[in-house]
Scaffold this active site. Structure first.
Site, PDB file in Angstrom:
ATOM      1  N   MET A  21       0.819  -1.207   0.000  1.00  0.00           N
ATOM      2  CA  MET A  21       0.000   0.000   0.000  1.00  0.00           C
ATOM      3  C   MET A  21       0.861   1.269   0.000  1.00  0.00           C
ATOM      4  SD  MET A  21      -2.989  -1.172  -0.316  1.00  0.00           S
ATOM      5  CE  MET A  21      -3.847   0.387  -0.122  1.00  0.00           C
ATOM      6  N   HIS A 145       4.863   4.907   1.851  1.00  0.00           N
ATOM      7  CA  HIS A 145       3.651   4.183   2.246  1.00  0.00           C
ATOM      8  C   HIS A 145       2.482   5.148   2.378  1.00  0.00           C
ATOM      9  CE1 HIS A 145       1.032   1.306   4.266  1.00  0.00           C
ATOM     10  NE2 HIS A 145       1.905   0.369   3.910  1.00  0.00           N
ATOM     11  N   HIS A 146       1.309   4.688   1.940  1.00  0.00           N
ATOM     12  CA  HIS A 146       0.114   5.525   1.968  1.00  0.00           C
ATOM     13  C   HIS A 146      -0.301   5.892   3.391  1.00  0.00           C
ATOM     14  CE1 HIS A 146      -3.001   7.609   0.026  1.00  0.00           C
ATOM     15  NE2 HIS A 146      -3.290   6.739  -0.924  1.00  0.00           N
ATOM     16  N   ALA A 147       0.140   5.124   4.373  1.00  0.00           N
ATOM     17  CA  ALA A 147      -0.167   5.466   5.764  1.00  0.00           C
ATOM     18  C   ALA A 147       0.524   6.754   6.182  1.00  0.00           C
ATOM     19  CB  ALA A 147       0.266   4.333   6.698  1.00  0.00           C
ATOM     20  N   ASN A 317      -3.061  11.024   5.952  1.00  0.00           N
ATOM     21  CA  ASN A 317      -4.064  11.272   4.933  1.00  0.00           C
ATOM     22  C   ASN A 317      -5.206  12.103   5.480  1.00  0.00           C
ATOM     23  OD1 ASN A 317      -3.451   9.171   2.496  1.00  0.00           O
ATOM     24  ND2 ASN A 317      -2.772   8.368   4.459  1.00  0.00           N
TER      25      ASN A 317
END
Length: 500
Positions: A21, A145-147, A317
């Site tokens: 991810m 990482h999208h986190a 995010n």
């Protein structure tokens, strides 16, 4: 220590060996502008080291709570080592575009080490035979990482690494970073216990904030300002099944002046509407060539930033989303653009009525352990193959610089984006604008799209058809035909679109 939000943590829970991810970018640079006309790898390492204080993501790592009883935390990594995160490889001759795309796809397919700060840079040399680029260019292939970031905070991370000239002026601010000690298990479990006591209050608060928005949406539907006609599930396509561990990457770039000229042919249309119409045309052409074009329109999920002015440098995010029809069932390119414009306006109105920020709050209500278990079970049983998709693909727009940027003295000559794919969503289109160009780059599963060059060609054909249709004398004279009732007034001024 800083705890991840429910939305950020969801990207950690969704991570599997087949579905890493992370998001990323592919920046291409001309080293002839650097001092001496070249850039050595050790110069790049030193340059990045000097810029680490510009973004918190560089030296923060995850600490997970035992059994995922609560969302993870960020800490300043006491074992940070820059050479783990910056790598160096080269393409074999001739060093062309296809070789670059294959290498980007291979690097993007590899999961990241979640026990380290969640970013990796690969310097790729040998781009000597790419059309439109000077020989000797190198690429910086970034994975984050999208986190840790969304599109907007990723821009902040990019800003820390780039200058507006080739002089490599050192940052004005001093780097006062300090590592933290790893928390012990007892501390993490204690924090989890007290957070669980507060959860009922968070549920009540979130529901209370959402009720006025729901009432507003109901009133808007009743008055005809918003239509719910397009809210049904999307048709099934090859991109909406269980994904493999392999990826493909490619891109198509266009002149911003051409995109704006197309936009001006439809009153009220936006650049994002044009991009969505091009994606719709590209998907129509690709699936038609396969004999798999559904009768109903495909839809795209478009993230919307809800990041406020004071949150630009915040980790993680801050996004909501809307779903837009792509008009793949419409053969005429200009009518497809009209359809997309009406669909996008209606979807913005729905999101604005409920409140985009409120929608992101619902992710905080999902218990962490249940979220992780559900994600793993969904993948293990192949549930993506058994239901109709909510949307068919993602289209996400990352705003880029309007002026040339420099990395370690080398001028950026092109920029593309990469993104994650996962079960039931095997295609993501990342839009990146830079100087006078806008590029549609895409990431997909290799089994779902074994021929990415065919989709890239379909995107270019869709653009050319739309450009020709918009330039026709009769284009501006034909009134817009809204397939769904367009809203009388869209109050979304406080939202900042990442796509539309």
């Amino acid at each position: 220590m800083l705890q991840l939000s429910g939305q950020d943590a969801s990207f950690v829970y969704l991570e599997t060996p087949h579905t890493p991810m992370h998001i990323g970018s592919v920046g291409i640079y001309d080293p002839s502008t650097a001092p001496g006309g070249f850039v050595r790898f050790k110069d790049i390492l030193s340059f990045i080291q000097s810029r680490l204080g510009g973004a918190r993501s560089f030296r923060q790592r995850l600490v997970r709570v035992p059994f995922d009883l609560d969302h993870p935390y960020w800490i300043e990594d006491p074992e940070f080592d820059i050479e783990f995160h910056v790598r160096h490889i080269a393409l074999p001759k001739p060093g062309d575009w296809r070789q670059l795309c294959i290498q980007v796809a291979r690097l993007h397919a590899r999961p990241m080490d979640l026990s380290k700060p969640l970013w990796e840079f690969t310097i790729l040399e040998g781009l000597d035979n790419v059309e439109g680029l000077p020989p000797g260019c190198f690429a910086l292939i970034a994975k984050v990482h999208h986190a840790a970031i969304d599109g907007m905070s990723g821009v902040e991370m990019s800003a820390a690494l780039h200058d507006i000239d080739a002089n490599m002026t050192p940052p004005a601010a001093t780097d006062d970073w300090k590592p933290e000690h790893m928390p012990n298990v007892a501390d993490l479990l204690t924090r989890s216990y007290f957070n669980s006591l507060l959860q009922p209050m968070r549920v009540v608060e979130t529901i209370g904030r959402s009720l006025p928005g729901m009432a507003k949406l109901t009133a808007s539907v009743t008055k005809g300002d918003v239509s719910l006609a397009g809210t049904k599930l999307a048709p099934k396509t090859r991109f909406n099944a269980k994904v493999s561990a392999h990826r493909v990457f490619d891109a198509a770039a266009f002149k911003l002046t051409d995109i704006r000229a197309i936009k001006d042919a439809v009153p009220g249309a936006t650049v994002n509407d044009v991009i969505l119409a091009i994606v719709g045309g590209g998907l129509r052409g690709y699936l038609e060539a396969k004999g798999e074009l559904p009768k109903d329109t495909l839809t795209a999920m478009a993230p919307i930033s809800v990041r406020g002015e004071g949150e630009k440098a915040a980790l993680g995010n801050l996004v909501s989303a809307m779903v837009v029809g792509l008009g793949t069932h419409i053969a005429d390119p200009f009518e497809r653009l009209r359809f997309v414009h009406a669909e996008a306006a209606n979807s913005k109105a729905m999101t604005g009525a409920v409140g985009a920020r409120t929608l992101t709050d619902y992710s905080q209500l999902i218990p962490s352990g249940l979220a992780g278990l559900a994600a793993r079970l969904y993948t293990r049983v192949g549930a993506a193959n058994a239901h109709a998709p909510v949307f068919n693909c993602v289209v996400t727009n990352v705003p880029g610089s309007r002026i040339p940027l420099y990395f370690a003295g080398a001028k950026m000559v092109a920029m593309y984006g990469t993104g994650p794919v996962f079960d039931a969503m095997g295609l993501i289109n990342t839009i990146y604008s830079y100087t006078d160009t806008i590029a549609i780059s895409f990431t997909s599963d290799r089994k779902m799209m074994p021929d990415p060059e065919l989709y890239a060609a379909a995107l270019k054909s869709a653009f050319e058809a739309l450009k020709a249709a918009a330039a026709a004398p009769q284009a501006a004279a034909v009134p817009a035909q809204s397939p769904t009732p367009a809203p009388k007034k869209v109050r979304a001024s406080k939202q900042k679109e990442l796509t539309a």
